[in-house]
Design an enzyme around this catalytic site. Sequence first.
Site, PDB file in Angstrom:
ATOM      1  N   HIS A  42       0.875  -1.203   0.000  1.00  0.00           N
ATOM      2  CA  HIS A  42       0.000   0.000   0.000  1.00  0.00           C
ATOM      3  C   HIS A  42       0.894   1.230   0.000  1.00  0.00           C
ATOM      4  O   HIS A  42       1.483   1.577   1.023  1.00  0.00           O
ATOM      5  CB  HIS A  42      -0.896   0.009   1.249  1.00  0.00           C
ATOM      6  CG  HIS A  42      -1.838   1.169   1.319  1.00  0.00           C
ATOM      7  ND1 HIS A  42      -3.188   1.012   1.576  1.00  0.00           N
ATOM      8  CD2 HIS A  42      -1.659   2.506   1.169  1.00  0.00           C
ATOM      9  CE1 HIS A  42      -3.774   2.189   1.583  1.00  0.00           C
ATOM     10  NE2 HIS A  42      -2.855   3.126   1.345  1.00  0.00           N
ATOM     11  N   HIS A  44       1.395   5.424  -1.757  1.00  0.00           N
ATOM     12  CA  HIS A  44       0.993   6.541  -2.620  1.00  0.00           C
ATOM     13  C   HIS A  44       2.254   7.108  -3.249  1.00  0.00           C
ATOM     14  O   HIS A  44       3.080   7.696  -2.546  1.00  0.00           O
ATOM     15  CB  HIS A  44       0.286   7.621  -1.796  1.00  0.00           C
ATOM     16  CG  HIS A  44      -0.942   7.118  -1.091  1.00  0.00           C
ATOM     17  ND1 HIS A  44      -2.197   7.185  -1.641  1.00  0.00           N
ATOM     18  CD2 HIS A  44      -1.081   6.495   0.106  1.00  0.00           C
ATOM     19  CE1 HIS A  44      -3.072   6.633  -0.808  1.00  0.00           C
ATOM     20  NE2 HIS A  44      -2.415   6.209   0.258  1.00  0.00           N
ATOM     21  N   LYS A 128      -9.600  -0.365  -5.439  1.00  0.00           N
ATOM     22  CA  LYS A 128      -9.566   0.345  -4.158  1.00  0.00           C
ATOM     23  C   LYS A 128     -10.898   1.022  -3.879  1.00  0.00           C
ATOM     24  O   LYS A 128     -11.431   1.752  -4.714  1.00  0.00           O
ATOM     25  CB  LYS A 128      -8.442   1.393  -4.186  1.00  0.00           C
ATOM     26  CG  LYS A 128      -8.313   2.217  -2.917  1.00  0.00           C
ATOM     27  CD  LYS A 128      -7.847   1.384  -1.725  1.00  0.00           C
ATOM     28  CE  LYS A 128      -7.999   2.113  -0.408  1.00  0.00           C
ATOM     29  NZ  LYS A 128      -6.821   2.841  -0.003  1.00  0.00           N
ATOM     30  N   HIS A 165     -10.457   1.275   2.290  1.00  0.00           N
ATOM     31  CA  HIS A 165     -10.221   2.310   3.304  1.00  0.00           C
ATOM     32  C   HIS A 165     -11.417   2.202   4.243  1.00  0.00           C
ATOM     33  O   HIS A 165     -12.514   2.659   3.924  1.00  0.00           O
ATOM     34  CB  HIS A 165     -10.132   3.701   2.661  1.00  0.00           C
ATOM     35  CG  HIS A 165      -9.813   4.767   3.652  1.00  0.00           C
ATOM     36  ND1 HIS A 165      -8.612   5.424   3.687  1.00  0.00           N
ATOM     37  CD2 HIS A 165     -10.546   5.271   4.689  1.00  0.00           C
ATOM     38  CE1 HIS A 165      -8.609   6.284   4.691  1.00  0.00           C
ATOM     39  NE2 HIS A 165      -9.779   6.227   5.312  1.00  0.00           N
ATOM     40  N   HIS A 203      -4.395  -0.327   6.165  1.00  0.00           N
ATOM     41  CA  HIS A 203      -3.864   0.497   7.270  1.00  0.00           C
ATOM     42  C   HIS A 203      -4.738   0.450   8.522  1.00  0.00           C
ATOM     43  O   HIS A 203      -5.279   1.465   8.954  1.00  0.00           O
ATOM     44  CB  HIS A 203      -3.628   1.944   6.830  1.00  0.00           C
ATOM     45  CG  HIS A 203      -4.680   2.541   5.920  1.00  0.00           C
ATOM     46  ND1 HIS A 203      -6.014   2.508   6.206  1.00  0.00           N
ATOM     47  CD2 HIS A 203      -4.578   3.176   4.728  1.00  0.00           C
ATOM     48  CE1 HIS A 203      -6.685   3.105   5.243  1.00  0.00           C
ATOM     49  NE2 HIS A 203      -5.839   3.520   4.327  1.00  0.00           N
ATOM     50  N   ASP A 276       1.535   2.689   3.531  1.00  0.00           N
ATOM     51  CA  ASP A 276       0.670   3.857   3.357  1.00  0.00           C
ATOM     52  C   ASP A 276       1.498   5.136   3.332  1.00  0.00           C
ATOM     53  O   ASP A 276       1.051   6.187   3.814  1.00  0.00           O
ATOM     54  CB  ASP A 276      -0.421   3.931   4.430  1.00  0.00           C
ATOM     55  CG  ASP A 276      -1.491   4.966   4.095  1.00  0.00           C
ATOM     56  OD1 ASP A 276      -1.615   5.326   2.907  1.00  0.00           O
ATOM     57  OD2 ASP A 276      -2.192   5.408   5.015  1.00  0.00           O
TER      58      ASP A 276
END
Length: 380
Positions: A42, A44, A128, A165, A203, A276
């Site tokens: 995971h 970004h 996602k 999420h 997360h 994350d």
Amino acid sequence: MFSLLGFFVVCPVDRVLKFNQGVITLTSSSERLTIRQPDDWHVHLRDGPILKAVVESTARVFRRAIVMPNLNPPIKSIDAAVAYRERILESLPTGVSFTPLMTAYLTDNFPEDVLERGYIEDVFSAAKLYPAHSTTNSEDGVSDLTVIDSLVETMARIGMPLLIHGEVVDPDIDIFDREAYFIENHLSPLLNRHPDLRVVLEHITTEQAVEFVEGSGSNVAATITPHHLRINRNAMFAGGFRSDFYCLPVAKRERHRLALRRAATSGKACFFLGTDSAPHTRSAKENSCGCAGIFNAPNALESYIEVFEEEGALDYFEAFASEHGPAFYGLPLNTSSLTIVKKTQVVPTFFEVVNATNSIEKILPFHAGETLSWSIELDQ
Ligand code: NCD
Ligand code: ZN
């Protein structure tokens, strides 16, 4: 030109990680640990100047990464995912082997045929789910899980993982309860409707999430970040408001952090590494409406390993970092290896991004200025 040079030069181009090929055996002493090269399930990586500034931090350590699709605009088509994957590969330093695994950003009306084709054609590794308005660039996310039920049914049928999420956005629900509330009122019913659906609860931050995942079948797993293993909610308010520790889901009470540490270091296959890492510039974080996200990629592995050492669980570190993730995603284990040595390092206080108008912005990493006790061995 864009530069990744922060206060300290972290990884000059001529110093690359030494990876051995072939079958890996875990060699461990208290001073040195050689493990199968890990993956980040995971992350970004952003786009444009920030992508160029941060991608090396991930790619120098992790062999593969599940790349989040919450760009602006988000990744909602096969073409967009292919083009983004290209931009990531073009941004890599020479000689680094790194495979970005792309994800689709679900919306209320994401076309089922596109999702299925993207998965079958190996463009999308997963989809996602951002509840709309839950976090960074989630405005186009899903308004309610029941709206995408038929899409989810397709995912369950083809075995495509749904990455969640897991927070509600209802302002009447206290922010510290939003994950637990989501699990009880949305995730649990979703899995009752689709018992075979492959789900990664991303997360996780609460003991309720740990218990839920442990009590589910092998089709349900969770990623755990380094920051949620290291800080509790007090970190955001130590001597003033500290936006560097603001991320979503927010860190919770100490007892939740301890539950996460027990889960991550338990050796259970349902828990695996997902940093994350979510970089934002200083100006975006130090703002009357500052962005959520912690940039931990530069030292994520060293941050995790300290936790495993403190918990007396170094024997489980390789499984958490390098084995449980591929097993869940049905991917081969990496054959390259990486060595971490007991050697202190001081984390850079900032990284620099040169943006499109040639001005320089800073991004602060997790552990900025702190001394960590492990270092990744680099080829000299
Ligand atoms: C992430 C981001 O900035 O993209 N922020 C964060 O606090 N984790 C989005 C997310 O994963 O929630
Ligand atoms: Zn994220």
